[in-house]
Each structure stands twice: as structure tokens, then as C-alpha cells.
Design a protein around this motif. Structure first.
Motif, short mmCIF file in Angstrom:
data_model
loop_
_atom_site.label_atom_id
_atom_site.label_comp_id
_atom_site.label_asym_id
_atom_site.label_seq_id
_atom_site.Cartn_x
_atom_site.Cartn_y
_atom_site.Cartn_z
N LEU A 233 11.92 20.97 -67.69
CA LEU A 233 11.90 22.34 -67.31
C LEU A 233 12.98 23.51 -67.89
O LEU A 233 12.69 24.51 -68.04
N THR A 234 14.28 22.94 -68.01
CA THR A 234 15.40 23.63 -68.35
C THR A 234 15.58 23.81 -69.69
O THR A 234 16.07 24.79 -70.37
N ILE A 240 3.69 23.25 -66.47
CA ILE A 240 4.31 22.54 -65.27
C ILE A 240 3.38 21.08 -65.40
O ILE A 240 3.97 20.08 -65.03
N THR A 241 2.12 21.44 -65.51
CA THR A 241 1.17 20.03 -65.53
C THR A 241 1.49 19.31 -66.74
O THR A 241 1.73 18.05 -66.48
N GLU A 242 1.90 19.59 -68.07
CA GLU A 242 2.48 18.80 -68.75
C GLU A 242 3.58 18.12 -68.65
O GLU A 242 3.86 16.99 -69.00
N ARG A 258 7.53 14.62 -54.94
CA ARG A 258 8.65 13.99 -55.18
C ARG A 258 9.77 14.92 -55.76
O ARG A 258 10.96 14.91 -55.53
N PHE A 259 9.25 15.99 -56.44
CA PHE A 259 10.56 16.92 -57.11
C PHE A 259 11.09 17.65 -55.78
O PHE A 259 12.44 17.82 -56.12
N ARG A 260 10.17 18.05 -54.82
CA ARG A 260 10.82 18.94 -53.83
C ARG A 260 11.74 18.02 -52.96
O ARG A 260 12.78 18.44 -52.52
N GLU A 261 11.35 16.73 -52.85
CA GLU A 261 12.36 15.71 -51.98
C GLU A 261 13.50 15.53 -52.55
O GLU A 261 14.51 15.64 -51.83
N HIS A 269 10.51 27.13 -59.12
CA HIS A 269 11.87 27.79 -58.93
C HIS A 269 13.04 27.11 -59.58
O HIS A 269 14.11 27.80 -59.87
N TYR A 270 13.00 25.78 -59.51
CA TYR A 270 14.09 25.01 -60.36
C TYR A 270 13.98 25.66 -61.64
O TYR A 270 15.29 25.85 -62.39
#
Length: 279
Positions: A233-234, A240-242, A258-261, A269-270
Motif C-alpha cells: 500500500l505504501t 486494493i484487490t490486487e 483483518r486489516f482494520r482489526e 485510509h492507510y
């Protein structure tokens, strides 16, 4: 496949070691040693593995690890760190038991779980340590430890359920599994296959893993996958799907959950708050 026990060399004229680690990339080298280790990342980014914890690292990250705590830093880009390794008695037996150093003694005790300080005002002092003469290094290191102990910003790295080096047999089994998962977590992880790596039945292995690490195998794999997603992501502009697929998630809703957890925010947002450039 086991963590490598390191015996850091100590230069003549001093009682601890302090150096700059500068490499084209930090390879995954799971290891432990009897020394405390203070590491300041001065360049590069990648992933830090400490016990059961998996987190990205960036320039300015400062970490203090206690003895026998398995760890490694891994990256696929040039990285640099100022590293200081010292034993509890590097200033003499009983030195930190003196009443005036009670805060430092507490700091060192808490480092058994690893301590993360983030970007600290002491960074310039710590980065300069490898360039000082031995006597000046000693005075500077003691000052750094005292000032770190006086602060309140230290965050434990490993979970409360993790005990460093509980026994050689337990540690060896855990580290076989952790090294395997570091390489294979983006593929389907099958409990039976992982248990077979350490010659255990799946049910017994599940109990063993949770007792030894303080988390389930699924929890640990999700940490690895989410950290892989954070790196993508960074550093890329992949959809996002990929990113979900490349991180080991073939269900987008599960990936988002899982990411939000773990990161307390959605992947979009990240990316918006942490993006560092396109690869």
C-alpha cells in the motif's frame, strides 16, 4: 532453520559493541543473543520481526530488545542502522542495582518484551554513537539509557503472552515455523503441513503454538499478511484487490476486516496517510 545464536564481538578497549550496519538489503536472519540491543534505523524501510510481533520499520524507528529475544530486520532495499549491543554487567557487576539507576534497571527489565520508542529526541545522540571513542561511547550510552528510562513513550513490542526463549526445544520449534511462514504466508497456510514441519499432530501443535507465542497460528499469519499489505500500500499504486491477493487474501471482505482489526483503519485510509511512492 533454527534461530542463530549470535556471540557479538567486543572491540578491544571497551566492554560492549557499537557499530553502523549498512547493507544493500537486510536479509531475514532470525537470531538471538545474550546482549541487550538498541537499534536506531537511520535509512531504509522494511519489516521488523520480534518474537511474535511483525511490524514495518522506517527511518527514525528506535527499539530496545532484551537478551534472548529472537528478532530480525528484513528489507529488499538499502538500509542502515546504528546498533549497540551490551550485557547487563558491561559497567560492572551490580552497577544497575545501585539506587540511582533504579529507572534504568526497570527499563532493562521491561525490554524483555522489546520496547519501541518511535522517533525520539535522542536520535542524533544514538546515531553518533558508532563514531565516538570508547570512553565517550560509554558515557553517551549511559546517558541515553538514563534519558530513555526517564521518558514515558516506550511501547512493549511482543504480546504479554510471549516469553523470550522459554526453552531450547520450544524455541527451536517455534523458529522453524516462523521462518517457514515468513516465506510462505502469502500462499494458503494449511495447519497439518505446518504442524508436520515440527513433527507434531495438528491439535497438539495448535495448543503448543498458542502456549508458546501467546497467539494462534491464524493470528500470526494474519500479522504477516497485513504487514505485507502495508508495504504494498505504501510503496505501490496497485489496486486494493490486487494487494489483497498478493498478501494472501482471496476474499476482499476478509482482507478489509483483518486489516482494520490490526491497523484500526481501512486499507484505503492507510494508503492515503502512509504512501511513500510508486514502485
Amino acid at each position: 532453520m533454527n534461530p542463530r545464536y549470535e556471540r557479538p564481538g567486543v572491540p578491544s578497549g571497551t566492554t560492549f559493541t557499537c557499530f553502523t550496519r549498512r547493507e544493500r538489503s537486510f536479509g531475514f536472519a532470525w537470531h538471538f543473543h545474550r546482549e541487550y540491543e538498541l537499534t536506531l534505523i537511520t535509512a531504509g524501510s522494511g519489516t521488523r520481526y520480534v518474537g511474535t510481533d511483525v511490524e514495518g520499520y522506517l527511518p527514525g524507528d528506535l527499539v530496545l530488545l532484551g537478551p534472548d529475544l529472537p528478532h530480525t530486520y528484513a528489507s529488499d532495499q538499502q538500509s542502515e542502522a546504528a546498533v549497540t549491543q551490551f550485557r547487563h554487567d558491561f559497567l560492572g557487576a551490580g552497577f544497575f542495582e545501585l539506587p540511582q539507576f533504579a529507572a534504568v534497571q526497570s527499563l532493562l527489565s521491561r525490554s524483555a518484551r522489546g520496547l519501541y520508542f518511535g522517533r525520539h529526541e535522542l536520535h542524533a545522540d544514538i546515531a553518533a554513537l558508532p563514531r565516538l571513542a570508547p570512553a565517550d561511547q560509554t558515557v553517551r550510552l549511559l546517558d541515553v539509557l538514563q534519558r530513555l528510562a526517564a521518558g514515558t513513550a516506550a511501547t512493549p513490542i511482543t504480546g504479554a503472552g510471549y516469553a523470550a526463549a522459554p526453552s531450547t526445544a520450544v524455541r527451536d520449534r517455534v523458529d522453524v515455523v516462523c521462518r517457514h511462514l515468513q516465506q510462505a504466508h502469502t500462499e494458503p497456510v494449511v495447519l497439518d503441513e505446518v504442524a508436520a514441519l515440527v513433527h507434531m499432530a495438528p491439535t497438539s501443535f495448535s495448543r503448543f503454538f498458542r502456549r508458546a507465542l501467546g497467539c494462534t497460528l491464524t493470528d500470526y499469519v494474519n500479522q504477516l499478511r497485513v504487514e505485507t499489505a502495508c508495504r504494498l500500500l505504501t510503496t505501490t499504486s496497485l489496486p486494493i484487490t490486487e494487494i489483497a491477493t498478493r498478501s494472501g487474501y482471496h476474499n476482499l471482505a476478509n482482507f478489509n476486516r483483518r486489516f482494520r482489526e490490526q491497523k484500526t483503519m481501512p486499507p484505503t485510509h492507510y494508503r492515503a496517510t502512509h504512501h511513500r511512492g510508486v514502485a
